[in-house]
Design a protein around this motif. Structure first.
Motif, short mmCIF file in Angstrom:
data_model
loop_
_atom_site.label_atom_id
_atom_site.label_comp_id
_atom_site.label_asym_id
_atom_site.label_seq_id
_atom_site.Cartn_x
_atom_site.Cartn_y
_atom_site.Cartn_z
N GLY A 261 -0.18 22.69 48.35
CA GLY A 261 -0.83 22.88 46.96
C GLY A 261 -0.24 24.10 46.12
N ASN A 262 -1.26 25.11 45.85
CA ASN A 262 -0.70 26.40 45.60
C ASN A 262 -1.16 27.26 46.13
N ASP A 263 -1.62 27.06 47.55
CA ASP A 263 -2.14 28.22 48.41
C ASP A 263 -0.85 28.75 48.98
N ARG A 264 -1.17 29.92 49.81
CA ARG A 264 -0.12 30.86 50.49
C ARG A 264 -0.19 30.18 51.84
N ILE A 265 0.15 28.89 52.03
CA ILE A 265 0.50 28.05 53.36
C ILE A 265 1.72 27.45 53.18
N VAL A 266 2.66 27.44 53.92
CA VAL A 266 4.02 27.04 53.85
C VAL A 266 4.44 26.47 55.10
N THR A 267 5.16 25.33 54.85
CA THR A 267 5.53 24.54 56.11
C THR A 267 7.18 24.21 56.09
N ILE A 268 7.78 24.67 57.22
CA ILE A 268 9.21 24.56 57.18
C ILE A 268 9.61 23.49 58.18
N ASP A 269 10.16 22.35 57.75
CA ASP A 269 10.52 21.47 58.65
C ASP A 269 11.77 21.57 59.28
N PHE A 270 12.23 21.30 60.62
CA PHE A 270 13.57 21.41 61.21
C PHE A 270 13.94 20.29 61.93
N ASP A 271 15.09 20.08 62.17
CA ASP A 271 15.61 18.88 62.88
C ASP A 271 16.63 19.66 64.05
N ASN A 272 16.32 19.26 65.17
CA ASN A 272 17.12 19.84 66.30
C ASN A 272 17.34 18.66 67.52
N THR A 273 17.78 19.18 68.50
CA THR A 273 18.04 18.33 69.55
C THR A 273 17.35 19.21 70.84
N ASP A 274 16.80 18.17 71.79
CA ASP A 274 16.24 19.08 72.89
C ASP A 274 17.39 19.43 73.94
N GLU A 275 16.84 19.32 75.21
CA GLU A 275 17.56 19.99 76.42
C GLU A 275 18.69 18.75 76.83
N ILE A 276 18.46 17.65 76.52
CA ILE A 276 19.26 16.37 76.98
C ILE A 276 19.80 15.87 75.69
N GLY A 277 20.05 16.42 74.61
CA GLY A 277 20.49 16.08 73.38
C GLY A 277 19.76 14.99 72.51
N ASP A 278 18.39 14.68 72.84
CA ASP A 278 17.78 13.80 71.79
C ASP A 278 17.10 14.43 70.64
N PRO A 279 17.09 13.89 69.51
CA PRO A 279 16.66 14.49 68.41
C PRO A 279 15.04 14.78 68.30
N VAL A 280 14.81 15.84 67.85
CA VAL A 280 13.34 16.40 68.00
C VAL A 280 13.05 16.96 66.48
N LYS A 281 11.75 16.81 65.98
CA LYS A 281 11.27 17.57 64.95
C LYS A 281 10.41 18.54 65.19
N ARG A 282 10.53 19.80 64.39
CA ARG A 282 9.63 20.86 64.60
C ARG A 282 9.20 21.42 63.20
N LYS A 283 8.00 22.05 63.41
CA LYS A 283 7.43 22.72 62.05
C LYS A 283 7.06 24.04 62.62
N LEU A 284 7.27 24.77 61.50
CA LEU A 284 6.93 26.16 61.56
C LEU A 284 6.16 26.69 60.30
N ILE A 285 4.88 26.74 60.67
CA ILE A 285 3.77 26.67 59.24
C ILE A 285 3.47 28.62 59.55
N ILE A 286 3.60 28.64 57.99
CA ILE A 286 3.47 30.20 57.78
C ILE A 286 2.09 30.22 56.90
N GLU A 287 1.07 31.02 57.52
CA GLU A 287 -0.04 31.35 56.86
C GLU A 287 -0.43 32.65 56.40
N LEU A 288 -0.34 33.09 55.23
CA LEU A 288 -0.42 34.45 54.44
C LEU A 288 -1.82 34.44 54.11
N MET A 289 -2.69 35.26 55.07
CA MET A 289 -3.96 35.12 54.77
C MET A 289 -4.66 36.56 55.23
N GLY A 290 -3.86 37.66 54.85
CA GLY A 290 -4.34 38.91 55.03
C GLY A 290 -4.25 39.21 56.41
#
Length: 555
Positions: free
Chosen positions: A94-123
């Motif tokens: 929305g217009n809140d101070r919460i941001v999500t960054i989506d990543f595409d990567n591979t794991d140890e055996i080379g399979d594709p994986v998706k990860r999310k980094l969620i940033i919460e700016l709440m004092g």
């Protein structure tokens, strides 16, 4: 400051080009700061994310951060899951101070994986959380256990839940705000309660634009298209925003990007906070040592005052010996003529002892007190020197750099004033680096920020014909002008530096001594940073932060 939801949205737009960028490296300078090196726009970008309770933010940064040798768990998990990955998307809730960054990567055996980094700016509740595609928490900067937080749990293995905030209206989905003003509270308070991402600064600015609330709302949203990062001082407070605010008057500075604005705003504040966080145990330890030494000094002074009666005790022994023929056992006192002053003296006696034993007692007491007096004098001098040394360290903590904190810790350990930590591979010997300055006429000036640097500068780097400066009778840094015959103006500028890096940094007209290095000597066995000097002259300088910063030679 005002890193509100509106500012968050503008920062998202500024960082949109990171989409598609590759994460080459992840570091964690401190427990509340993450730096991701992102290869985007054909160069490496430093993407900073902070979960600090006072400085929470995300931005690009040009500042260089030192990295710990031993990475904490959160960093190890981030490296495992994000390094080598690609940023797929950045999104704001929305217009809140919460941001999500989506990543595409591979794991140890080379399979594709998706990860999310969620940033919460709440004092003070700010956090950074890593999850998988199904929002299962892999790790977080701060853990929230069921015992510490009844609303939600932020721990590895749990499913991520959004913070329990009051639901507000996204201003970008509204055309009018008057339907929201239904309560009895003032309009300002109702708008703050109803509009998502609007800070008090934004609401105050909006209310000045038009008497008609809906028209003011539309005008404010139209002005938001003009992104011009600005910094303000308003009374004792400081603010920044992504656009000019007429309610705050003329901005002090303008910047090309929001990230440059945040670098400038948080540079000193963040650095001082990092230093304070890392050195809090040092500061407490030094304070405790000072209190201990001050009590010790007071006790020694009392002992010395008591020992001042040694001559009187010696006189008693002499008078008993001289009048031995008149005395007999059983007397509790006797009066004798003091042949030094021709006055009568009453001498206490122990009736259980013979006259000879009483005389012997006083001679023994005299020798004890004489020894005690000499010991007290020595201890008083040593304690005074240690107090001066600790006061110097205390002053250095006010202006030391983050990288130099360990130098003070090691110095205390070497002096036996702090317990040594168990050595690890991380305890590498640091190269001594002196901070460099330059006077208006181009003369180089060097400064020591701790006692190890002070010793190195004064005893190793400086030549005999260089000019040495130090605040007069005030703990502070050693300053050296690297010139044979510096101008009067350069000496005054160096004196400003010396006064600024001293315990008198908040004073005016600080006395600063200066002399040639050949007149500066370190006594044998003296503590680090301690010197004596002669042939000095004194100049008065007022510490000026802006002037000192202007003279500093940038890396």
């Amino acid at each position: 400051m005002a890193f509100d939801g509106l500012f968050t949205g503008k920062m998202m737009a500024e960082l949109a080009f990171l989409t598609g960028g590759r994460i080459n490296r992840v570091t964690q300078p401190d427990h509340q700061t993450i730096i991701m090196t992102v290869r985007a726009d054909r160069k490496n970008q430093q993407f900073l994310i902070s979960g600090h309770p006072n400085f929470a933010r995300f931005q690009l940064t040009e500042k260089k951060y030192a990295n710990p040798f031993d990475p904490p768990m959160f960093l190890r998990v981030l490296r495992k899951h994000l390094e080598g990955g690609i940023i797929r998307a950045l999104s704001q809730q929305g217009n809140d101070r919460i941001v999500t960054i989506d990543f595409d990567n591979t794991d140890e055996i080379g399979d594709p994986v998706k990860r999310k980094l969620i940033i919460e700016l709440m004092g003070k509740h700010s956090n950074v959380i890593l999850t998988d595609a199904q929002f299962k928490i892999l790790e977080s900067m701060k853990h929230l256990t069921p015992n510490t937080n009844a609303a939600r749990t932020i721990m590895p293995g749990f499913t991520y839940e959004e913070p329990p905030t009051v639901k507000k209206h996204n201003p970008f989905e509204l055309e009018r705000v008057t339907p929201l003003l239904t309560g009895e509270l003032p309009a300002r308070k109702q708008l703050l309660n109803a509009l998502e991402g609007f800070s008090p600064l934004a609401v105050d600015e909006m209310l000045t634009l038009d008497d008609d609330m809906d028209e003011a709302f539309r005008s404010f949203k139209a002005r938001m298209d003009n992104v011009q990062p600005v910094y303000y001082t308003h009374g004792p407070k400081e603010y920044f925003y992504f656009m000019p605010l007429e309610t705050l008057g003329e901005p002090v500075k303008s910047f090309e990007t929001l990230s440059l604005l945040l670098d400038d705003y948080y540079n000193e504040r963040g650095e001082r906070e990092r230093i304070k966080s890392k050195s809090v145990d040092l500061s407490r330890h030094i304070t405790q040592l000072l209190h201990k030494d001050e009590k010790k000094l007071a006790k020694l002074v009392n002992e010395l005052e008591e020992a001042e009666h040694t001559d009187e005790i010696k006189l008693y022994g002499e008078l008993i010996t001289a009048n031995m023929y008149q005395l007999k056992q059983g007397l509790s006192e006797f009066a004798a003529l003091n042949y030094y002053t021709n006055e009568m003296v009453t001498i206490p006696l122990d009736p259980r002892k013979s006259p000879a034993e009483n005389a012997q007692y006083y001679y023994k007491q005299y020798n004890k007190m004489k020894t005690r007096k000499g010991h007290a004098l020595t201890q008083i001098e040593e304690t005074k020197q240690e107090i001066a040394y600790l006061e110097t360290l205390e002053a250095q903590l006010a202006y030391i750099s983050y990288e130099d904190i360990e130098g003070i810790r090691e110095e205390l350990q070497e002096q036996g004033l702090m317990k040594k930590r168990q050595k690890t591979k991380a305890n590498k010997k640091q190269t001594i680096q002196l901070e460099q300055y330059q006077s208006a006429d181009g003369t180089p000036i060097l400064v020591g920020k701790n006692n190890i640097q002070n010793d190195y500068l004064t005893n190793k780097v400086a030549r005999k014909d260089h000019t040495w400066l130090h605040t007069k009778d005030i703990p502070g840094s050693h300053v050296v002008i690297q010139a044979k015959a510096p101008s009067e103006a350069t000496i005054k500028e160096a004196a400003v530096i010396a006064s600024y890096f001293s315990k008198a940094s908040q004073s005016a007209q600080v006395p600063v001594d200066f002399t040639l290095i050949k007149h500066v000597h370190k006594p044998s066995g003296a503590k680090p940073g301690f010197v004596t000097y002669t042939d000095q002259s004194t100049v008065y300088a007022t510490p000026d932060k802006a002037q000192v910063e202007q003279m500093r030679v940038k890396d």
